[in-house]
Design a protein around this motif. Structure first.
Motif, PDB file in Angstrom:
ATOM      1  N   TYR A  46      -4.473  45.283  41.021  1.00 19.23           N
ATOM      2  CA  TYR A  46      -5.836  45.757  40.784  1.00 19.23           C
ATOM      3  C   TYR A  46      -6.896  44.828  41.391  1.00 19.23           C
ATOM      4  CZ  TYR A  46      -3.199  48.576  37.522  1.00 19.23           C
ATOM      5  OH  TYR A  46      -2.275  49.436  36.987  1.00 19.23           O
ATOM      6  N   LYS A  47      -8.057  45.432  41.696  1.00 16.60           N
ATOM      7  CA  LYS A  47      -9.189  44.685  42.253  1.00 16.60           C
ATOM      8  C   LYS A  47     -10.450  45.088  41.497  1.00 16.60           C
ATOM      9  CE  LYS A  47     -10.877  42.082  45.723  1.00 16.60           C
ATOM     10  NZ  LYS A  47     -10.376  40.733  46.042  1.00 16.60           N
ATOM     11  N   CYS A 207      -6.304  38.174  50.435  1.00 18.42           N
ATOM     12  CA  CYS A 207      -6.771  39.317  49.645  1.00 18.42           C
ATOM     13  C   CYS A 207      -6.292  39.083  48.223  1.00 18.42           C
ATOM     14  CB  CYS A 207      -6.210  40.629  50.192  1.00 18.42           C
ATOM     15  SG  CYS A 207      -6.650  42.071  49.181  1.00 18.42           S
ATOM     16  N   SER A 208      -7.236  38.860  47.309  1.00  8.79           N
ATOM     17  CA  SER A 208      -6.893  38.533  45.922  1.00  8.79           C
ATOM     18  C   SER A 208      -6.860  39.791  45.055  1.00  8.79           C
ATOM     19  CB  SER A 208      -7.910  37.545  45.348  1.00  8.79           C
ATOM     20  OG  SER A 208      -7.891  36.333  46.066  1.00  8.79           O
ATOM     21  N   LEU A 209      -5.805  39.910  44.272  1.00  5.67           N
ATOM     22  CA  LEU A 209      -5.631  41.057  43.385  1.00  5.67           C
ATOM     23  C   LEU A 209      -5.231  40.550  42.004  1.00  5.67           C
ATOM     24  CD1 LEU A 209      -3.572  43.092  45.979  1.00  5.67           C
ATOM     25  CD2 LEU A 209      -5.897  43.654  45.273  1.00  5.67           C
ATOM     26  N   TYR A 300      -7.933  28.862  35.774  1.00  4.56           N
ATOM     27  CA  TYR A 300      -8.049  30.192  36.385  1.00  4.56           C
ATOM     28  C   TYR A 300      -6.929  31.145  35.950  1.00  4.56           C
ATOM     29  CZ  TYR A 300     -11.328  27.882  39.563  1.00  4.56           C
ATOM     30  OH  TYR A 300     -12.383  27.191  40.085  1.00  4.56           O
ATOM     31  N   ALA A 301      -6.170  30.753  34.950  1.00  2.33           N
ATOM     32  CA  ALA A 301      -5.003  31.560  34.563  1.00  2.33           C
ATOM     33  C   ALA A 301      -5.377  32.971  34.133  1.00  2.33           C
ATOM     34  CB  ALA A 301      -4.226  30.855  33.447  1.00  2.33           C
ATOM     35  N   TYR A 302      -6.605  33.137  33.634  1.00  2.00           N
ATOM     36  CA  TYR A 302      -7.034  34.469  33.179  1.00  2.00           C
ATOM     37  C   TYR A 302      -7.076  35.476  34.329  1.00  2.00           C
ATOM     38  CZ  TYR A 302     -11.602  33.483  35.299  1.00  2.00           C
ATOM     39  OH  TYR A 302     -12.600  33.203  36.190  1.00  2.00           O
ATOM     40  N   GLU A 303      -7.119  34.988  35.590  1.00  5.88           N
ATOM     41  CA  GLU A 303      -7.204  35.892  36.746  1.00  5.88           C
ATOM     42  C   GLU A 303      -5.905  36.659  37.003  1.00  5.88           C
ATOM     43  OE1 GLU A 303      -8.392  33.369  39.954  1.00  5.88           O
ATOM     44  OE2 GLU A 303     -10.514  33.494  39.457  1.00  5.88           O
ATOM     45  N   THR A 308      -2.317  38.239  49.073  1.00  6.06           N
ATOM     46  CA  THR A 308      -1.720  38.226  50.407  1.00  6.06           C
ATOM     47  C   THR A 308      -2.190  36.944  51.081  1.00  6.06           C
ATOM     48  OG1 THR A 308      -3.596  39.356  51.426  1.00  6.06           O
ATOM     49  CG2 THR A 308      -1.803  40.743  50.575  1.00  6.06           C
ATOM     50  N   PHE A 309      -1.408  36.437  52.020  1.00  2.00           N
ATOM     51  CA  PHE A 309      -1.726  35.146  52.629  1.00  2.00           C
ATOM     52  C   PHE A 309      -1.362  35.186  54.111  1.00  2.00           C
ATOM     53  CE2 PHE A 309      -1.375  30.489  53.066  1.00  2.00           C
ATOM     54  CZ  PHE A 309      -2.524  30.104  52.392  1.00  2.00           C
ATOM     55  N   HIS A 310      -2.389  35.060  54.974  1.00  3.62           N
ATOM     56  CA  HIS A 310      -2.175  35.107  56.416  1.00  3.62           C
ATOM     57  C   HIS A 310      -3.067  34.092  57.118  1.00  3.62           C
ATOM     58  CE1 HIS A 310      -0.842  39.103  55.028  1.00  3.62           C
ATOM     59  NE2 HIS A 310       0.007  39.046  56.030  1.00  3.62           N
TER      60      HIS A 310
END
Length: 378
Positions: A46-47, A207-209, A300-303, A308-310
């Motif tokens: 999710y985002k 891209c953070s999800l 930041y654990a609540y996140e 993705t990592f490029h």
């Protein structure tokens, strides 16, 4: 619940001895199938998005319309420690100094390999192996070559003693000259080493999800309780071209820790100086670097983040878009649904036949409910 064994296999595959870019279609499919078993919610992430201002709304709307995901360049993040490798440059330089002090033959061996062509031009009769054997003549205590040992090596090869003495002198003279000539290059290498994290942050794209759509803190921090949460179904990748599948194989779960584990580059430097292409050493170090780059503190654990990592996706700009229509649903905060921007996204979601839920504060105002649209409207 994530399958830990499957996830370890995913990390080992992505940072093993084989470069991901050389994966066959069959290997890509196998890697993706394994990854999908690791992603929670049956492959859904999710985002959280703000839509209250026109700039945010236009970006979200156009992204949903075109079926794209945004990857941010990491140096745009407010957290300056994000995607960094935990290492102490001062301690690391000390470790490298100790390595070269305890094994000076490593540095000398590298120099001999670099010098072999030049020395052979001056003395065509001298075999390259003779020069490499001269590394054994280095006396660790005095820091100088043992001329007698070196002379014996050349004599073993049947060389004339006078030519040998001259050649030994030429070799050590060349060694000193190379060290002197390469001083600026060595300084640049040290500078690059000290600025490793800055370089990574300029070239990495993420891209953070989130693995959940009902994280209260995420709704507050990223939507002001007046936005939406987009659902991405990664199972849709199965029907997409191999290039897109391969791209999203680089998806990882963020680790949350109290203290970072320090990484050392010494094993890789030692292998390099030995002129050994040690794939296992490289793979193990790459794995440690990756894990460090996808690790955050427990603040930041609540996140509950997956990312993705490029690297090197574009030269300029704050980020880039990736075409891959993975959207399967949208969760609207009730406040957002009542706005004009919310209504426009709702109409688009219906047009695209997406699953729609509404985040509604219950009557006692103690917790949120997530209701299907028809139930909310009814």
């Amino acid at each position: 619940m994530m399958n830990d064994e499957k996830y370890r296999k995913h990390i080992d595959t992505m940072f093993g001895t084989k470069d991901v870019e050389s994966f066959t279609e069959e290997e890509v499919d196998e890697t993706l199938d394994n990854l999908l078993q690791c992603i929670p919610n049956d492959g859904k992430l999710y985002k959280y998005r703000k839509i209250s201002d026109e700039k945010s709304f236009n970006y979200v709307y156009n992204s949903l319309l075109a079926g794209t995901l945004w990857l941010s360049r990491v140096d745009q993040f407010s957290d300056k420690t994000d995607c960094t490798v935990c290492y102490d440059p001062v301690n690391e330089v000390g470790r490298i100094e100790n390595l070269l002090r305890e094994k000076p033959e490593l540095l000398l061996g590298g120099l001999m390999r670099a010098l072999s062509k030049d020395v052979q031009i001056i003395n065509p009769n001298f075999d390259r192996s003779m020069l490499l054997r001269m590394v054994d003549c280095f006396d660790k205590e005095s820091g100088k070559p043992d001329a007698e040992k070196a002379l014996n090596i050349f004599t073993d090869y049947g060389c004339d003693i006078y030519d040998s003495v001259a050649a030994i002198g030429q070799v050590w003279k060349c060694v000193k000259k190379v060290i002197s000539d390469k001083e600026d290059i060595i300084k640049d290498m040290v500078n690059n080493f000290l600025n490793f994290n800055q370089y990574v942050r300029k070239t990495a794209f993420v891209c953070s999800l989130c693995e959940s759509y009902n994280v209260k803190t995420m709704w507050e921090n990223y939507t002001d309780n007046n936005g939406i949460c987009i659902e991405y179904d990664f199972k849709k990748l199965k029907l997409m071209p191999c290039t897109i599948k391969k791209f999203f194989c680089s998806l990882y779960k963020v680790n949350y820790v109290d203290d970072y584990e320090e990484v050392s580059f010494v094993p890789l430097i030692e292998a390099f100086l030995n002129c050994k292409s040690d794939k296992n050493t490289n793979a193990e170090l790459n794995k440690k670097i990756l894990i460090s780059q996808i690790t955050k503190t427990n603040d930041y654990a609540y996140e509950k983040e997956w990312r993705t990592f490029h690297f090197n996706l574009c030269d300029n700009g704050p980020g880039t878009e990736m075409k891959a229509d993975l959207v399967s649903g949208i969760i609207f905060d009730e406040n957002a649904l009542k706005t004009e921007n919310g209504k426009k996204i709702l109409a688009l979601a219906k047009q695209k036949n997406l699953e729609i839920k509404i985040r509604k504060l219950n009557i006692t105002s103690t917790k949120y409910q997530y209701l299907p649209l028809n139930q909310y409207m009814g």
